[in-house]
Design a protein around this motif. Structure first.
Motif, short mmCIF file in Angstrom:
data_model
loop_
_atom_site.label_atom_id
_atom_site.label_comp_id
_atom_site.label_asym_id
_atom_site.label_seq_id
_atom_site.Cartn_x
_atom_site.Cartn_y
_atom_site.Cartn_z
N VAL A 1 34.80 43.28 27.40
CA VAL A 1 35.98 44.07 27.31
C VAL A 1 36.31 45.26 27.44
O VAL A 1 34.77 46.30 27.51
CB VAL A 1 36.23 43.46 25.43
N PRO A 2 36.94 46.03 28.47
CA PRO A 2 36.88 47.59 28.68
C PRO A 2 37.68 48.38 27.54
O PRO A 2 37.68 47.55 26.72
CB PRO A 2 37.81 46.78 29.98
N THR B 1 43.55 39.56 34.35
CA THR B 1 44.70 40.68 34.30
C THR B 1 44.29 40.93 32.68
O THR B 1 44.23 40.36 31.83
CB THR B 1 45.97 40.52 34.66
N PHE B 2 44.52 42.13 32.82
CA PHE B 2 44.38 42.89 31.25
C PHE B 2 45.43 43.86 30.72
O PHE B 2 45.62 45.22 31.91
CB PHE B 2 42.67 43.64 30.99
N ASP C 1 45.66 38.97 44.94
CA ASP C 1 45.49 39.35 43.73
C ASP C 1 46.96 38.43 43.11
O ASP C 1 47.82 38.73 43.70
CB ASP C 1 46.13 41.60 44.00
N ILE C 2 46.15 38.23 42.00
CA ILE C 2 46.88 37.91 41.45
C ILE C 2 47.48 38.49 39.50
O ILE C 2 46.02 38.95 38.79
CB ILE C 2 46.69 36.37 40.54
N ARG C 3 48.67 39.21 39.36
CA ARG C 3 48.65 39.39 37.57
C ARG C 3 49.54 39.30 37.01
O ARG C 3 51.28 38.85 37.57
CB ARG C 3 49.35 40.99 38.31
N ILE C 4 49.17 38.83 36.03
CA ILE C 4 50.03 38.22 34.75
C ILE C 4 50.66 39.15 33.89
O ILE C 4 49.25 39.88 33.14
CB ILE C 4 49.40 36.56 34.83
N SER C 5 51.50 39.29 33.37
CA SER C 5 51.59 40.48 32.30
C SER C 5 53.05 40.14 31.46
O SER C 5 54.15 40.45 32.08
CB SER C 5 51.85 41.95 32.66
N ASP C 6 54.09 39.90 29.97
CA ASP C 6 54.49 39.86 29.54
C ASP C 6 55.50 38.40 30.14
O ASP C 6 56.84 38.72 30.77
CB ASP C 6 55.24 40.83 29.97
N ASN C 7 54.80 37.58 30.68
CA ASN C 7 55.27 36.06 31.71
C ASN C 7 55.38 36.44 32.45
O ASN C 7 56.19 35.30 32.54
CB ASN C 7 56.14 35.83 30.10
N PHE D 1 44.87 39.52 27.41
CA PHE D 1 44.26 39.53 28.80
C PHE D 1 44.13 38.09 29.58
O PHE D 1 44.36 37.00 28.09
CB PHE D 1 42.05 39.25 28.15
N VAL D 2 44.76 37.85 30.64
CA VAL D 2 44.57 36.32 31.36
C VAL D 2 43.65 36.43 32.81
O VAL D 2 43.62 36.86 33.01
CB VAL D 2 45.78 36.24 31.57
#
Length: 360
Positions: free
Chosen positions: A274-275, A257-258, A303-309, A283-284
């Protein structure tokens, strides 16, 4: 009177053509620029019968004991050709150009090695080919041009999509120069990307020396706190930089995830490209463990998304049950994978008979 003028024009054209001698050397047919002076050069105008699939074009040919520089390709029509290698010449020896119809008819062309002294290339010259690889050992950007064409908007946009999948290998220290090309194309309209060269999949030429990509040194501002999984904080990274993330054991860099968005399309093996982004990006990488390969398919709907913990997991767009463990085996969450909040640390997640490792 009109008929008389037409006859005069035809006669002038025939005289002009007569002044351009055609010469056959090896597998290639050339036409002299000046019939009286070989040193003004020759241009490629075709190939002979029995032409090999890999065609080598020399930097010059000899005519009457004089060196005649090969100054460009005007027409190279052969369905037999799959690869073309154009020899480079010494600086100042010639000006080499490639026109739009240079490879017209080379429907099976897959690879082209351009000369380092390439002066100008028509932006649409690779139209209707099967091109996959271009090699250009030039640190500076050759000029590109394009004339207006009927239905140009659709043609150019389709063509841009095509060449975005073509690998362009350039000197390692010039990768950013080509990636950031924003030079305008000489066109009555607009090229649909920043520049012609930046539309390609630009890569360092050192990758050609082996089967596996040679990792580019991580740019300043990128830190990888964990070997197998972990947040990478991008401070000054340049879009297009390639970062290698080596997995532990048999695990695989599976997802990424970015800034909270799926970035899996930027993964090639264990290398992440890097996009484009602005500011600071997170970036995780998510590594799949070896016990969970049963359901790994090319058309994976997980689909796995990780953002802000926060962790969100869906399958085919629908939330699914997940279980999250610490690395010492302690289960800290069991339930729907929707907006699951986690502290900083390394975790193992199980879902859909799959096991993943990541870190925050």
């Amino acid at each position: 009177m009109k008929r008389f003028l037409i006859l005069i024009l035809v006669a002038v054209h025939c005289l002009a053509m007569a002044g351009q001698s055609t010469i056959s050397k090896g597998d290639v047919v050339y036409r002299m620029v000046s019939d009286s002076d070989p040193t003004k050069g020759v241009k490629v105008y075709g190939v002979n019968d029995g032409c090999p699939s890999k065609l080598d074009i020399p930097s010059y040919i000899e005519i009457n004991g004089q060196k005649a520089p090969v100054t460009g390709i005007n027409k190279l029509a052969s369905e037999v050709i799959t690869e073309v290698d154009i020899e480079s010449a010494e600086v100042g020896f010639r000006s080499f150009t490639i026109v739009r119809d240079a490879f017209s008819g080379c429907n099976n062309l897959e690879k082209v090695t351009l000369p380092s002294d390439l002066s100008k290339i028509h932006a649409l010259c690779f139209l209707n080919t099967l091109l996959k690889t271009v090699v250009l050992n030039s640190e500076s950007l050759p000029e590109n041009s394009m004339i207006s064409v009927l239905g140009s908007e659709n043609i150019i946009n389709d063509y841009k999509i095509f060449i975005s999948g073509v690998k362009l290998f350039v000197p390692d220290n010039s990768v950013d120069t080509y990636k950031n090309d924003n030079s305008p194309v000489d066109l009555e309209g607009e090229w649909p990307v920043k520049g012609f060269w930046s539309a390609f999949d630009v890569r360092p030429i050192s990758e050609l020396s082996g089967e596996n990509p040679t990792p580019v040194e991580k740019p300043e501002g990128v830190r990888v706190p964990l070997v197998n999984g972990g947040t990478i904080l991008l401070l000054d990274a340049v879009p297009g930089h390639r970062i290698r993330l080596e997995a532990e054991g048999a695990s695989v860099l599976r997802l990424a995830t970015f800034n909270g968005k799926d970035a899996s399309a930027h993964i090639d093996g264990d290398v992440f490209t890097v996009p484009d982004y602005t500011g600071v990006a997170h970036f995780v990488p998510v590594f799949e463990m070896p016990t969970s390969y049963i359901n790994t398919t090319a058309n994976d709907k997980l689909d796995i998304r990780i953002s802000d913990n926060m962790v969100d997991v869906t399958y085919d767009g629908m939330p699914v049950n997940i279980a999250i463990y610490t690395v010492d085996g302690r289960r800290i969450y069991d339930g729907i994978g929707n907006n699951v909040s986690l502290d900083r640390g390394v975790y193992v997640m199980k879902t859909q008979e799959r096991t993943f490792k990541f870190a925050l």
